[in-house]
Motif scaffolding. Sequence first.
Motif, PDB file in Angstrom:
ATOM      1  N   LYS A  13       0.810  -1.218   0.000  1.00  0.00           N
ATOM      2  CA  LYS A  13       0.000   0.000   0.000  1.00  0.00           C
ATOM      3  C   LYS A  13       0.843   1.268   0.000  1.00  0.00           C
ATOM      4  O   LYS A  13       0.532   2.231  -0.703  1.00  0.00           O
ATOM      5  N   VAL A  14       1.924   1.277   0.794  1.00  0.00           N
ATOM      6  CA  VAL A  14       2.709   2.510   0.923  1.00  0.00           C
ATOM      7  C   VAL A  14       3.482   2.845  -0.347  1.00  0.00           C
ATOM      8  O   VAL A  14       4.073   3.923  -0.447  1.00  0.00           O
ATOM      9  N   PHE A  15       3.487   1.957  -1.353  1.00  0.00           N
ATOM     10  CA  PHE A  15       4.161   2.225  -2.615  1.00  0.00           C
ATOM     11  C   PHE A  15       3.189   2.630  -3.729  1.00  0.00           C
ATOM     12  O   PHE A  15       3.623   2.991  -4.820  1.00  0.00           O
ATOM     13  N   ARG A  16       1.898   2.569  -3.487  1.00  0.00           N
ATOM     14  CA  ARG A  16       0.934   2.747  -4.575  1.00  0.00           C
ATOM     15  C   ARG A  16       0.707   4.221  -4.896  1.00  0.00           C
ATOM     16  O   ARG A  16       0.161   4.974  -4.088  1.00  0.00           O
ATOM     17  N   THR A  60      -0.936  12.532   2.181  1.00  0.00           N
ATOM     18  CA  THR A  60       0.063  11.471   2.263  1.00  0.00           C
ATOM     19  C   THR A  60      -0.571  10.086   2.277  1.00  0.00           C
ATOM     20  O   THR A  60      -1.710   9.909   2.712  1.00  0.00           O
ATOM     21  N   ILE A  61       0.197   9.087   1.811  1.00  0.00           N
ATOM     22  CA  ILE A  61      -0.300   7.714   1.754  1.00  0.00           C
ATOM     23  C   ILE A  61      -0.553   7.172   3.150  1.00  0.00           C
ATOM     24  O   ILE A  61      -1.548   6.500   3.407  1.00  0.00           O
ATOM     25  N   ASN A  62       0.369   7.454   4.060  1.00  0.00           N
ATOM     26  CA  ASN A  62       0.200   7.007   5.437  1.00  0.00           C
ATOM     27  C   ASN A  62       0.306   8.224   6.361  1.00  0.00           C
ATOM     28  O   ASN A  62       0.514   9.349   5.910  1.00  0.00           O
ATOM     29  N   THR A  63       0.162   7.995   7.659  1.00  0.00           N
ATOM     30  CA  THR A  63       0.160   9.109   8.605  1.00  0.00           C
ATOM     31  C   THR A  63       1.578   9.645   8.811  1.00  0.00           C
ATOM     32  O   THR A  63       2.460   8.915   9.257  1.00  0.00           O
ATOM     33  N   PRO A  64       1.811  10.910   8.505  1.00  0.00           N
ATOM     34  CA  PRO A  64       3.132  11.500   8.738  1.00  0.00           C
ATOM     35  C   PRO A  64       3.249  12.035  10.160  1.00  0.00           C
ATOM     36  O   PRO A  64       2.244  12.230  10.848  1.00  0.00           O
ATOM     37  N   SER A  65       4.465  12.265  10.591  1.00  0.00           N
ATOM     38  CA  SER A  65       4.685  12.988  11.838  1.00  0.00           C
ATOM     39  C   SER A  65       4.584  14.477  11.534  1.00  0.00           C
ATOM     40  O   SER A  65       5.437  15.036  10.838  1.00  0.00           O
ATOM     41  N   MET A  66       3.553  15.118  12.051  1.00  0.00           N
ATOM     42  CA  MET A  66       3.407  16.546  11.799  1.00  0.00           C
ATOM     43  C   MET A  66       4.491  17.339  12.528  1.00  0.00           C
ATOM     44  O   MET A  66       4.839  18.447  12.123  1.00  0.00           O
ATOM     45  N   LEU A  67       5.060  16.753  13.592  1.00  0.00           N
ATOM     46  CA  LEU A  67       6.176  17.411  14.274  1.00  0.00           C
ATOM     47  C   LEU A  67       7.397  17.447  13.348  1.00  0.00           C
ATOM     48  O   LEU A  67       8.102  18.456  13.274  1.00  0.00           O
ATOM     49  N   ALA A  68       7.634  16.334  12.634  1.00  0.00           N
ATOM     50  CA  ALA A  68       8.742  16.304  11.675  1.00  0.00           C
ATOM     51  C   ALA A  68       8.486  17.269  10.521  1.00  0.00           C
ATOM     52  O   ALA A  68       9.411  17.907  10.011  1.00  0.00           O
ATOM     53  N   VAL A  69       7.233  17.390  10.113  1.00  0.00           N
ATOM     54  CA  VAL A  69       6.876  18.332   9.051  1.00  0.00           C
ATOM     55  C   VAL A  69       7.153  19.764   9.502  1.00  0.00           C
ATOM     56  O   VAL A  69       7.743  20.567   8.767  1.00  0.00           O
TER      57      VAL A  69
END
Length: 377
Positions: free
Chosen positions: A225-228, A244-253
Amino acid sequence: MTDITMPARKPARPFFSSGPCAKPPGYSPEKLATECLGRSHRAKIGKSRLQYCIDLMREVLQLPETHRIGIVPGSDTGAFEMAMWTMLGARGVTALAWESFGEGWVTDAVKQLKLEPTVFRADYGQLPDLDKVDWSDDVLFTWNGTTSGVRVPDGEWIPADREGLSFADATSAVFAYDIPWDKIDVATFSWQKVLGGEGGHGVLILGPRAVERLETYTPAWPLPKVFRLVSKGKLAEGVFKGETINTPSMLAVEDAIFALEWAKSLGGLEGLQARSNANAAALDKIVAERDWLSHLAVDKGIRSKTSVCLSVEGADADFIKAFAGLLEKEGAAYDIAGYRDAPAGLRIWCGATVDTADIEALGPWLDWAYATVKAAA
């Protein structure tokens, strides 16, 4: 042990790791915007911050509108593997390997995707003959070899009329070099290098020819899934608009946004390049003044200006471990031992988040560590 005088002045920020790299000057977690934390990344505020991060990357990189930018999982490795898994197999593959990460892409192509790539290799510190590359193939290469201190000189070796796609692992190159985007179909990087951001997230840049490949070719292997990147035969455009395909870290963003806004305050790409160039020049001067220290990449035309790899006369792995350990213990330099698969030596990050004064202050400490370890031998 011989009495060896320790230098009086230490680098103010002794962070010379080649990844994760030094934070931008003036950084502190308290300066990050936190309004989106605890909220869904799909809420309006989350999507707007993800889109803002993408917009900043486009502006600072001077990326043309022809190319899309997506935030994807798995750092640079995840982004490059996503590109390989989704686009390779449509035609022949040529892989260039002159350091460990390029060699990793060879392994993926051969052992995981079961392809039979043409492979051009070179030893650490060198570059294969780029003129021999057959551009009827898709071509995999690292723009700047983080573990070897070797980079491609420019994009002149990539033809404008190429048939295959160019896949550039550019994680130690973007924000530090001029990238000819018309020659790049796929580029990947992570924030943790030249921006000094956090790991875990990759950035995938696609040119129009890569999008065409995605929409007209279906790989023979299943995709997780994470590659589609395609839905019903069309590019999943939302991925390149902050969905995003999966949940990102908004802190990292938010951490990446801080670094990108800092980059803008310097004048953008030109400001980042100027800082990196000054750092590399300062380290060159240190090397030139010491007969026991040399560049792993002898040819200056292909020498990295970010991840600079150095050879120490007579040093083996144990010598380098003791050398780097001494500097870390004294708080003079962190994480400067060469990569584990590379020849024994030092690796000093000269990217834009490092201050030139700290590179200059490093010289006497390298002398001290070298003399101390030699005396103890």
